[in-house]
Design a protein around this motif. Sequence first.
Motif, PDB file in Angstrom:
ATOM      1  N   ARG A  21       0.874  -1.087   0.437  1.00  0.00           N
ATOM      2  CA  ARG A  21      -0.130   0.166  -0.356  1.00  0.00           C
ATOM      3  C   ARG A  21       0.914   1.194   0.231  1.00  0.00           C
ATOM      4  O   ARG A  21       2.261   1.250   0.540  1.00  0.00           O
ATOM      5  CB  ARG A  21      -0.997   0.054   1.439  1.00  0.00           C
ATOM      6  CG  ARG A  21      -0.395   0.070   2.345  1.00  0.00           C
ATOM      7  CD  ARG A  21      -1.747  -0.170   3.718  1.00  0.00           C
ATOM      8  NE  ARG A  21      -0.524  -0.455   4.824  1.00  0.00           N
ATOM      9  CZ  ARG A  21      -1.186  -0.514   6.261  1.00  0.00           C
ATOM     10  NH1 ARG A  21      -2.639   0.037   6.110  1.00  0.00           N
ATOM     11  NH2 ARG A  21      -0.915  -1.028   7.164  1.00  0.00           N
ATOM     12  N   ASP A  22      -0.194   2.241  -0.773  1.00  0.00           N
ATOM     13  CA  ASP A  22       1.230   2.984  -0.417  1.00  0.00           C
ATOM     14  C   ASP A  22       0.061   4.755  -0.547  1.00  0.00           C
ATOM     15  O   ASP A  22      -1.007   4.833  -0.758  1.00  0.00           O
ATOM     16  CB  ASP A  22       2.309   3.952  -1.678  1.00  0.00           C
ATOM     17  CG  ASP A  22       1.131   3.289  -3.320  1.00  0.00           C
ATOM     18  OD1 ASP A  22       0.004   3.903  -2.955  1.00  0.00           O
ATOM     19  OD2 ASP A  22       1.627   3.638  -4.254  1.00  0.00           O
ATOM     20  N   ASP A  23       0.441   6.136  -0.109  1.00  0.00           N
ATOM     21  CA  ASP A  23      -0.507   7.089  -0.461  1.00  0.00           C
ATOM     22  C   ASP A  23      -1.544   6.307  -1.282  1.00  0.00           C
ATOM     23  O   ASP A  23      -3.085   7.864  -1.016  1.00  0.00           O
ATOM     24  CB  ASP A  23       0.205   8.633  -0.448  1.00  0.00           C
ATOM     25  CG  ASP A  23       1.155   8.433   0.616  1.00  0.00           C
ATOM     26  OD1 ASP A  23       0.892   7.652   1.306  1.00  0.00           O
ATOM     27  OD2 ASP A  23       2.011   9.320   0.455  1.00  0.00           O
ATOM     28  N   ILE A  25      -3.450   3.993  -2.935  1.00  0.00           N
ATOM     29  CA  ILE A  25      -3.847   3.024  -2.917  1.00  0.00           C
ATOM     30  C   ILE A  25      -3.473   2.664  -1.471  1.00  0.00           C
ATOM     31  O   ILE A  25      -2.500   1.999  -0.775  1.00  0.00           O
ATOM     32  CB  ILE A  25      -3.064   0.977  -3.604  1.00  0.00           C
ATOM     33  CG1 ILE A  25      -2.562   1.800  -5.172  1.00  0.00           C
ATOM     34  CG2 ILE A  25      -4.019   0.098  -2.739  1.00  0.00           C
ATOM     35  CD1 ILE A  25      -2.168   0.799  -5.527  1.00  0.00           C
ATOM     36  N   ARG A  26      -4.742   2.903  -0.548  1.00  0.00           N
ATOM     37  CA  ARG A  26      -5.370   2.473   1.209  1.00  0.00           C
ATOM     38  C   ARG A  26      -5.501   1.669   1.056  1.00  0.00           C
ATOM     39  O   ARG A  26      -7.199   1.912  -0.098  1.00  0.00           O
ATOM     40  CB  ARG A  26      -5.983   3.951   0.810  1.00  0.00           C
ATOM     41  CG  ARG A  26      -5.787   4.450   2.386  1.00  0.00           C
ATOM     42  CD  ARG A  26      -4.829   4.689   3.037  1.00  0.00           C
ATOM     43  NE  ARG A  26      -4.952   4.964   4.686  1.00  0.00           N
ATOM     44  CZ  ARG A  26      -4.019   4.176   5.472  1.00  0.00           C
ATOM     45  NH1 ARG A  26      -3.084   3.771   5.261  1.00  0.00           N
ATOM     46  NH2 ARG A  26      -5.154   3.766   7.178  1.00  0.00           N
ATOM     47  N   ARG A  27      -5.158   0.567   1.248  1.00  0.00           N
ATOM     48  CA  ARG A  27      -5.732  -0.708   1.685  1.00  0.00           C
ATOM     49  C   ARG A  27      -6.267  -0.657   3.226  1.00  0.00           C
ATOM     50  O   ARG A  27      -5.131  -0.883   3.947  1.00  0.00           O
ATOM     51  CB  ARG A  27      -5.210  -1.839   1.531  1.00  0.00           C
ATOM     52  CG  ARG A  27      -5.016  -2.077  -0.317  1.00  0.00           C
ATOM     53  CD  ARG A  27      -4.145  -2.768  -0.318  1.00  0.00           C
ATOM     54  NE  ARG A  27      -4.216  -3.384  -2.194  1.00  0.00           N
ATOM     55  CZ  ARG A  27      -3.103  -3.384  -2.750  1.00  0.00           C
ATOM     56  NH1 ARG A  27      -2.160  -3.118  -2.553  1.00  0.00           N
ATOM     57  NH2 ARG A  27      -3.933  -3.153  -4.354  1.00  0.00           N
TER      58      ARG A  27
END
Length: 73
Positions: A21-23, A25-27
């Motif tokens: 996840r990153d900024d 793609i919020r999982r």
Amino acid sequence: LVAAGLVDELFLTLAPRLAGRDDAIRRPGLVEGVAFGATRAPASRVRSIMRSGDHLFLRYGLGPIGPGKGGSS
């Protein structure tokens, strides 16, 4: 619920895939909205491990860490 000590078991499945996840793609994570320090994190003990193909099915009992608890055995 975890922070309030209301969860006594964790069933965790490990699959042979990694998802980051990153900024952009919020999982969700396993526990959201609370960060546990080392002295406040729930302790866990393995209750069972099962395998099906490359998947692992883990069952943990959860409890609080306190004096004399949370060490390795």
